[in-house]
Design an enzyme around this catalytic site. Structure first.
Site, PDB file in Angstrom:
ATOM      1  CG  HIS A 170      13.183 -25.954   1.478  1.00 32.68           C
ATOM      2  ND1 HIS A 170      14.190 -25.632   0.608  1.00 32.68           N
ATOM      3  CD2 HIS A 170      12.994 -27.294   1.363  1.00 32.68           C
ATOM      4  CE1 HIS A 170      14.583 -26.741  -0.038  1.00 32.68           C
ATOM      5  NE2 HIS A 170      13.883 -27.757   0.425  1.00 32.68           N
ATOM      6  CB  SER A 209       9.856  -2.412  24.461  1.00 27.52           C
ATOM      7  OG  SER A 209       9.599  -1.151  23.887  1.00 27.52           O
ATOM      8  CD  GLU A 268      16.529 -10.139  19.401  1.00 20.77           C
ATOM      9  OE1 GLU A 268      16.972  -8.984  19.264  1.00 20.77           O
ATOM     10  OE2 GLU A 268      15.340 -10.377  19.659  1.00 20.77           O
TER      11      GLU A 268
END
Ligand code: ARG
Length: 458
Positions: free
Chosen positions: A155, A276, A289
């Site tokens: 979990h 970035s 990703e």
């Protein structure tokens, strides 16, 4: 330019040509198309359907086309409908009348079924090798981290301590199964459709066993209608690819979390990170990703293929031309993702001290504390309650079970003794789990040895 102008009185509409053509993507298997043709005419000659001269002329012509494409002397002309038309027309242009006999006893339906199988067969082997390369990286990490403790989660809550070797070992198993699936697909698909003709075989005395063995198939396909309309192997392939991507995606998801400031379990190498445009401090895990993201397009290919096939009557239908672009895209995607994932993982640095610290927090040894009481004769359910209350006490004081005084322990149960600390130490917790499949050092060392053998043998 067309192979089939005879029964038409008008030229096809330009848009129709464009819509109908597949050469922009089926040019990818020019080599398979040519090798298939060489095998076909070799067999035709043995069956006395072509003379030795005709066969030699055609084979030489086909080889020259293959060489010239590979040496960039010949560019594939995309004004043709498909790669089959281009190769046949170029052959006739080069060798004259003998070239017009190439297509004897053959249809583009069995030809394209063959080309695609030949192409996919090679790709299955390449993907299989790439999965193995990734497994070798995982294996190296396992070997180096037998005693790198970290929290295991359920979990996404800390559950019990494991080791990095054990955690990575889970992925080793997933990729082992993936390779098994690829092997199964290869074995099931490795039958030669050539000779099925358009759908009903042919009246020429073709030796289908011969073409099959010339092209290293296990044999010819058995039903000619099935041969030209079977795309099951692509569905199986896309399903296996989807599973590989799902596994890669789960691994990448963990890496993304581990790379976050909240975890800081890993440090991505600069060569596999991006920045970035606005936030100077950023170092983003874009590659992980993207792998996670690209999983969607491979699933898309699978669903697309299943949907394309579901309503098709026997035998060949042009819908099947749609099998190519999506399969090629999936092949490229899976290969790219496997390569990038292996590179990224290989260069990633594990912050082992931080992992271990995290495992010490969050009461990952609570089960072992309960087991300690069980060993002292307390029934498990009672032990569970006692440790639960102690955990609550620790939370209130902001400490771990290891830091709780013996007095506090004894207040809950006089079964506790000084040996509780040793019993719930991280190393003890992990090392006492030594049954098959568990993270204990001995159990994992055996798995690592087994995995090494697997990598050496398969
Ligand atoms: N480009 C076609 C395909 O990929 C080749 C087979 C064409 N056959 C036909 N009957 N039009 O399916």
């Amino acid at each position: 330019m067309k192979l089939w102008g005879g029964r038409f009185t008008k030229e096809t509409d330009e848009l129709v040509d464009e819509f109908n053509a597949s050469i922009s993507y089926d040019k990818r298997f020019y080599k398979q198309d040519i090798l298939g043709s060489i095998a076909h005419v070799t067999m035709l000659e043995k069956q006395h359907i072509l003379t030795p001269d005709e066969k030699d002329t055609i084979v030489e012509g086909l080889k020259s086309i293959l060489d010239d494409i590979e040496n960039k002397k010949l560019e594939i002309d995309e004004s043709f409908e498909d790669i089959h038309s281009f190769v046949e027309s170029t052959l006739i242009e080069r060798v004259g009348d003998a070239g017009k006999k190439l297509h004897t006893g053959r249809s583009r339906n069995d030809q394209v079924a063959l080309d695609m199988r030949l192409y996919i067969r090679d790709e299955v082997i390449m993907v299989n090798d790439l999965v193995k390369d990734l497994m070798a990286v995982i294996h190296r990490i396992m070997q180096e981290n037998l005693e790198t403790y970290m929290p295991g989660f359920t979990h996404l809550q800390k559950a019990q301590p494991v080791t990095l070797a054990h955690h990575m070992g889970a992925y080793f198993e997933m990729f082992r199964r993936d390779r098994g699936r690829l092997r199964d697909i290869y074995d099931r698909m490795n039958y030669c459709p050539l000779g099925a003709g358009a759908l009903a075989g042919t009246t020429y005395p073709l030796d289908r066993n011969d073409t099959a063995s010339l092209l290293q198939f296990d044999g010819p396909t058995i039903n000619s209608m099935d041969s030209v309309s079977d795309r099951d192997y692509l569905i199986e392939l896309l399903s296996a690819f989807s599973t590989i991507m799902m596994h890669l995606s789960r691994l990448c998801e963990e890496i993304i979390m581990w790379n976050s400031d909240e975890y800081r379990f890993v440090e991505m190498d600069d060569t596999y990170s991006t920045g970035s445009s606005i936030m100077p401090q950023k170092k983003n895990p874009d590659i992980a990703e993207l792998i996670r993201g690209k999983t969607g397009r491979v699933y898309g290919a699978l669903v697309s293929m299943l949907t394309t096939m579901k309503g098709l009557p026997l035998a060949y239908n042009k819908d099947m031309q749609e099998d190519k672009e999506m399969t090629f895209d999936a092949v490229d995607t899976v290969k790219g993702c496997l390569t990038l994932c292996a590179g990224m993982l290989d260069k990633m640095v594990f912050n082992t001290a931080r992992m271990e610290k995290s495992a010490r927090q969050g009461f990952t040894n609570a089960t072992d504390a309960a087991d300690y009481l069980v060993n002292k004769g307390v029934p498990f359910r009672d032990a569970h309650g006692i440790i639960g209350r102690l955990v609550l006490k620790c939370i209130e004081q902001g400490i771990s079970l290891d830091e709780l005084s013996l007095d506090e322990y004894k207040k809950e149960s006089d079964a506790f003794d000084g040996d509780i600390y040793e019993a719930i130490a991280m190393k003890t917790c992990v090392d006492r789990r030594n049954i098959i499949g568990a993270p204990g050092r001995k159990a994992m060392a055996a798995v690592i040895a087994m995995n090494r053998e697997y990598l050496e043998e398969t």
